[in-house]
Design a protein around this motif. Structure first.
Motif, PDB file in Angstrom:
ATOM      1  N   PHE A 164       0.836  -1.191   0.000  1.00 21.80           N
ATOM      2  CA  PHE A 164       0.000   0.000   0.000  1.00 21.80           C
ATOM      3  C   PHE A 164       0.873   1.245   0.000  1.00 21.80           C
ATOM      4  CE2 PHE A 164      -2.847  -3.152   1.825  1.00 21.80           C
ATOM      5  CZ  PHE A 164      -4.038  -2.881   1.179  1.00 21.80           C
ATOM      6  N   ALA A 165       0.453   2.240  -0.776  1.00 22.72           N
ATOM      7  CA  ALA A 165       1.149   3.527  -0.780  1.00 22.72           C
ATOM      8  C   ALA A 165       0.636   4.414   0.346  1.00 22.72           C
ATOM      9  CB  ALA A 165       0.970   4.222  -2.125  1.00 22.72           C
ATOM     10  N   THR A 166      -0.686   4.373   0.593  1.00 25.39           N
ATOM     11  CA  THR A 166      -1.274   5.185   1.660  1.00 25.39           C
ATOM     12  C   THR A 166      -2.373   4.402   2.363  1.00 25.39           C
ATOM     13  OG1 THR A 166      -2.981   6.175   0.253  1.00 25.39           O
ATOM     14  CG2 THR A 166      -0.871   7.340   0.404  1.00 25.39           C
ATOM     15  N   LYS A 167      -2.725   4.886   3.556  1.00 26.43           N
ATOM     16  CA  LYS A 167      -3.819   4.325   4.337  1.00 26.43           C
ATOM     17  C   LYS A 167      -4.436   5.452   5.153  1.00 26.43           C
ATOM     18  CE  LYS A 167      -0.854   2.958   8.204  1.00 26.43           C
ATOM     19  NZ  LYS A 167      -0.385   1.833   9.023  1.00 26.43           N
ATOM     20  N   PRO A 168      -5.651   5.258   5.668  1.00 26.43           N
ATOM     21  CA  PRO A 168      -6.279   6.309   6.477  1.00 26.43           C
ATOM     22  C   PRO A 168      -5.514   6.522   7.781  1.00 26.43           C
ATOM     23  CG  PRO A 168      -7.886   4.634   5.844  1.00 26.43           C
ATOM     24  CD  PRO A 168      -6.542   4.126   5.463  1.00 26.43           C
ATOM     25  N   THR A 169      -5.390   7.784   8.161  1.00 26.60           N
ATOM     26  CA  THR A 169      -4.785   8.112   9.449  1.00 26.60           C
ATOM     27  C   THR A 169      -5.777   8.817  10.360  1.00 26.60           C
ATOM     28  OG1 THR A 169      -3.922  10.176   8.540  1.00 26.60           O
ATOM     29  CG2 THR A 169      -2.450   8.268   8.527  1.00 26.60           C
ATOM     30  N   VAL A 192     -11.533   6.425   0.635  1.00 23.30           N
ATOM     31  CA  VAL A 192     -10.729   6.763  -0.547  1.00 23.30           C
ATOM     32  C   VAL A 192      -9.265   6.999  -0.187  1.00 23.30           C
ATOM     33  CG1 VAL A 192     -12.678   7.741  -1.807  1.00 23.30           C
ATOM     34  CG2 VAL A 192     -11.268   9.221  -0.362  1.00 23.30           C
ATOM     35  N   LEU A 193      -8.937   6.880   1.085  1.00 24.89           N
ATOM     36  CA  LEU A 193      -7.575   7.144   1.534  1.00 24.89           C
ATOM     37  C   LEU A 193      -6.635   5.953   1.354  1.00 24.89           C
ATOM     38  CD1 LEU A 193      -8.461   9.151   4.754  1.00 24.89           C
ATOM     39  CD2 LEU A 193      -7.802  10.033   2.510  1.00 24.89           C
ATOM     40  N   SER A 203     -11.315  -0.014   7.535  1.00 27.32           N
ATOM     41  CA  SER A 203     -10.579  -1.242   7.253  1.00 27.32           C
ATOM     42  C   SER A 203     -10.508  -1.514   5.754  1.00 27.32           C
ATOM     43  CB  SER A 203     -11.252  -2.412   7.969  1.00 27.32           C
ATOM     44  OG  SER A 203     -12.581  -2.533   7.527  1.00 27.32           O
ATOM     45  N   VAL A 204      -9.673  -2.480   5.404  1.00 25.75           N
ATOM     46  CA  VAL A 204      -9.566  -2.951   4.029  1.00 25.75           C
ATOM     47  C   VAL A 204      -9.734  -4.464   4.060  1.00 25.75           C
ATOM     48  CG1 VAL A 204      -7.040  -3.136   4.081  1.00 25.75           C
ATOM     49  CG2 VAL A 204      -8.208  -2.854   1.891  1.00 25.75           C
ATOM     50  N   THR A 205     -10.495  -4.988   3.092  1.00 26.34           N
ATOM     51  CA  THR A 205     -10.794  -6.419   3.029  1.00 26.34           C
ATOM     52  C   THR A 205     -10.316  -6.979   1.705  1.00 26.34           C
ATOM     53  OG1 THR A 205     -12.736  -6.131   4.420  1.00 26.34           O
ATOM     54  CG2 THR A 205     -12.657  -8.136   3.097  1.00 26.34           C
ATOM     55  N   ILE A 206      -9.674  -8.142   1.764  1.00 26.55           N
ATOM     56  CA  ILE A 206      -9.276  -8.843   0.551  1.00 26.55           C
ATOM     57  C   ILE A 206     -10.063 -10.138   0.473  1.00 26.55           C
ATOM     58  CG2 ILE A 206      -7.351 -10.176   1.506  1.00 26.55           C
ATOM     59  CD1 ILE A 206      -5.817  -9.422  -1.115  1.00 26.55           C
ATOM     60  N   SER A 207     -10.392 -10.550  -0.745  1.00 31.17           N
ATOM     61  CA  SER A 207     -11.057 -11.837  -0.955  1.00 31.17           C
ATOM     62  C   SER A 207     -10.631 -12.395  -2.306  1.00 31.17           C
ATOM     63  CB  SER A 207     -12.577 -11.687  -0.895  1.00 31.17           C
ATOM     64  OG  SER A 207     -13.029 -10.800  -1.881  1.00 31.17           O
ATOM     65  N   ILE A 208     -10.788 -13.685  -2.445  1.00 29.75           N
ATOM     66  CA  ILE A 208     -10.507 -14.359  -3.712  1.00 29.75           C
ATOM     67  C   ILE A 208     -11.843 -14.815  -4.275  1.00 29.75           C
ATOM     68  CG2 ILE A 208      -9.277 -16.224  -4.876  1.00 29.75           C
ATOM     69  CD1 ILE A 208      -7.406 -16.334  -2.445  1.00 29.75           C
TER      70      ILE A 208
END
Length: 100
Positions: A12-17, A92-93, A22-27
């Motif tokens: 990741f280049a950026t994340k919320p501060t 969007v962060l 949260s961020v979720t990944i799925s396949i």
């Protein structure tokens, strides 16, 4: 024969501060090369910003720049089948650099 995935590494280049979005990944499976929305069992992992590393210049070998999404149990990937990795968030962060 297929294989079992234990984790997916994302940069990741950026994340919320200012919030805890949260961020979720799925396949998911695909149909004609596009995600079909059918999520593989045990492939959904959610991380909060405090569990995510960021880097503006990520290097694959730099473990401090990488964020590993580790599945609770290995996820089976069938042979000769195309899958998609989906990252979802309400903020969007979040900005991703690359995925391995």
């Amino acid at each position: 024969n297929g294989l079992f995935l234990k984790s997916i590494t994302v940069f990741f280049a950026t994340k919320p501060t200012s919030d805890n979005s949260s961020v979720t990944i799925s396949i998911v499976g695909t149909l004609n090369g596009y995600p079909n929305g059918k999520t593989l069992d045990h492939s959904v992992i959610t991380l909060t910003p405090d569990k995510v590393n960021t880097s503006s210049t990520p290097q694959y070998l730099d473990t401090n720049a990488a964020t590993k999404f580790t599945f609770k149990v290995p996820v089976y990937i069938q042979p000769d089948t195309l899958y998609a990795f989906i990252l979802k968030t309400n903020s969007v962060l979040w900005k991703m650099s690359m995925i391995f």
